[in-house]
Write an enzyme that holds these catalytic residues in place. Structure first.
Site, PDB file in Angstrom:
ATOM      1  N   ASP A  20     -39.005 -80.610 -68.034  1.00  0.00           N
ATOM      2  CA  ASP A  20     -39.575 -80.347 -69.361  1.00  0.00           C
ATOM      3  C   ASP A  20     -38.701 -80.950 -70.458  1.00  0.00           C
ATOM      4  OD1 ASP A  20     -41.314 -79.367 -71.222  1.00  0.00           O
ATOM      5  OD2 ASP A  20     -40.669 -77.283 -71.062  1.00  0.00           O
ATOM      6  N   ASN A  68     -52.235 -80.338 -67.881  1.00  0.00           N
ATOM      7  CA  ASN A  68     -51.849 -81.509 -68.695  1.00  0.00           C
ATOM      8  C   ASN A  68     -53.055 -82.363 -69.110  1.00  0.00           C
ATOM      9  OD1 ASN A  68     -48.652 -82.082 -66.996  1.00  0.00           O
ATOM     10  ND2 ASN A  68     -49.087 -80.946 -68.860  1.00  0.00           N
TER      11      ASN A  68
HETATM   12  C1  FPP Z   1     -42.792 -82.328 -69.757  1.00  0.00           C
HETATM   13  O1  FPP Z   1     -42.337 -82.873 -70.959  1.00  0.00           O
HETATM   14  C2  FPP Z   1     -43.008 -83.348 -68.763  1.00  0.00           C
HETATM   15  C3  FPP Z   1     -44.240 -83.711 -68.286  1.00  0.00           C
HETATM   16  C4  FPP Z   1     -45.508 -83.160 -68.759  1.00  0.00           C
HETATM   17  C5  FPP Z   1     -44.399 -84.696 -67.269  1.00  0.00           C
HETATM   18  C6  FPP Z   1     -43.197 -84.979 -66.411  1.00  0.00           C
HETATM   19  C7  FPP Z   1     -43.246 -86.411 -66.147  1.00  0.00           C
HETATM   20  C8  FPP Z   1     -42.187 -87.231 -65.983  1.00  0.00           C
HETATM   21  C9  FPP Z   1     -40.786 -86.815 -65.879  1.00  0.00           C
HETATM   22  C10 FPP Z   1     -42.415 -88.671 -65.917  1.00  0.00           C
HETATM   23  C11 FPP Z   1     -43.428 -89.043 -64.948  1.00  0.00           C
HETATM   24  C12 FPP Z   1     -42.984 -88.876 -63.532  1.00  0.00           C
HETATM   25  C13 FPP Z   1     -43.818 -89.235 -62.568  1.00  0.00           C
HETATM   26  C14 FPP Z   1     -43.427 -89.223 -61.131  1.00  0.00           C
HETATM   27  C15 FPP Z   1     -45.155 -89.623 -62.965  1.00  0.00           C
HETATM   28  P1  FPP Z   1     -43.201 -82.558 -72.243  1.00  0.00           P
HETATM   29  O2  FPP Z   1     -44.003 -83.757 -72.547  1.00  0.00           O
HETATM   30  O3  FPP Z   1     -43.990 -81.302 -72.075  1.00  0.00           O
HETATM   31  O4  FPP Z   1     -42.058 -82.354 -73.291  1.00  0.00           O
HETATM   32  P2  FPP Z   1     -42.096 -81.448 -74.589  1.00  0.00           P
HETATM   33  O5  FPP Z   1     -42.272 -80.020 -74.134  1.00  0.00           O
HETATM   34  O6  FPP Z   1     -40.761 -81.700 -75.192  1.00  0.00           O
HETATM   35  O7  FPP Z   1     -43.241 -81.934 -75.425  1.00  0.00           O
END
Ligand code: FPP
Length: 246
Positions: A20, A68
């Site tokens: 996250d 998501n």
């Molecule tokens: C959360 O950060 C992360 C995700 C929703 C996706 C996780 C994805 C990756 C690490 C990259 C992709 C990896 C693969 C294997 C496809 P957020 O966007 O919710 O962050 P925030 O809470 O700060 O907005």
């Protein structure tokens, strides 16, 4: 006095991570969110390497949740693009390193090209034994449990199963994670403290460690700190006496 290898704490055998904070990492630098996700993929590469070095047998990562889909279409498309690139670019190296890839989550409704890539990754690496990388993609625990319940209900309706045989083991055997040990340690980055529909059945006795680093900043040292916190916990699995993990 040093710690002798014989008394060094063992495990965790299975670590699961809620990656996250990509968006916040990007916003803090005035960058588009996709840049945070790109750096998130680099953190993922580092973490897979670290997990191999630390002899972790199973590493599960939450890469796209069933919730998501509610993000803007461009961000969903960016995340799918990153998964595609991760598998295309990293699969050969994962295979060479002896990593077995397993994907959990719903495949129905996914782009057939993505499904083919996921299947290719699983088939190519099926026999590898150094570490299992479980990628939770289009995954949500409630959906996983509902799919398991439907599968068992179908068997009952077809006269293949008696209702009384539906117990925790039967449900576990119908989950996407069938055959995998439950996670010993679940780490969530970015300081948020919730499971967000991740491995809710499997987390019954997992130790939860919440770390402040945003996912793109996560590295081997952060993983080691989380593991040290895990080693400081006493796991009793509902009993009175401390036990070691699975
Ligand atoms: C959360 O950060 C992360 C995700 C929703 C996706 C996780 C994805 C990756 C690490 C990259 C992709 C990896 C693969 C294997 C496809 P957020 O966007 O919710 O962050 P925030 O809470 O700060 O907005």
């Amino acid at each position: 006095m040093g710690v002798s290898p014989a008394s060094a704490p063992t495990g965790p055998r299975h670590v699961a991570i809620i990656m996250d904070g990509n968006g916040r990492w990007a916003s803090a630098r005035g960058l588009p969110r996709v840049e945070g996700h790109r750096r998130g993929v680099e953190a993922l590469r580092r973490t897979v390497r670290a997990a191999i070095e630390l002899d972790i047998a199973y590493l599960t990562i939450f890469s796209f949740s069933s919730e998501n889909w509610s993000r803007p279409a461009q961000e969903v498309s960016d995340l799918f693009g990153l998964l595609r690139r991760f598998i295309r670019h990293d699969l050969a190296e994962l295979h060479r390193d002896g990593v077995c890839v397993r994907i959990i989550g719903a495949r129905d409704g996914l782009d057939p090209e993505i499904c083919a890539l996921l299947t290719e990754a699983e088939e190519l690496t099926r026999a590898n034994t150094r570490m299992t990388l479980v990628v939770a993609f289009n995954y949500g625990s409630r959906d996983e449990i509902a799919r398991a319940a439907r599968a068992l209900a179908r068997e009952v309706a077809a006269g293949e199963r008696a209702i009384d045989t539906i117990d925790a083991e039967a449900i576990g055997s119908r989950l996407d994670t069938a055959g995998l040990p439950d996670p010993d340690l679940i780490i969530r980055t970015s300081g948020e403290k919730r499971l967000s529909n991740f491995l809710m059945w499997q987390a019954a006795y997992s130790e939860l460690v919440f770390v402040p680093e945003l996912w793109p900043d996560f590295d081997k040292a952060a993983l080691e700190r989380a593991i040290a916190e895990y080693h400081g916990r006493e796991r009793r699995f509902g009993g009175l006496v401390a036990k070691t993990g699975s």
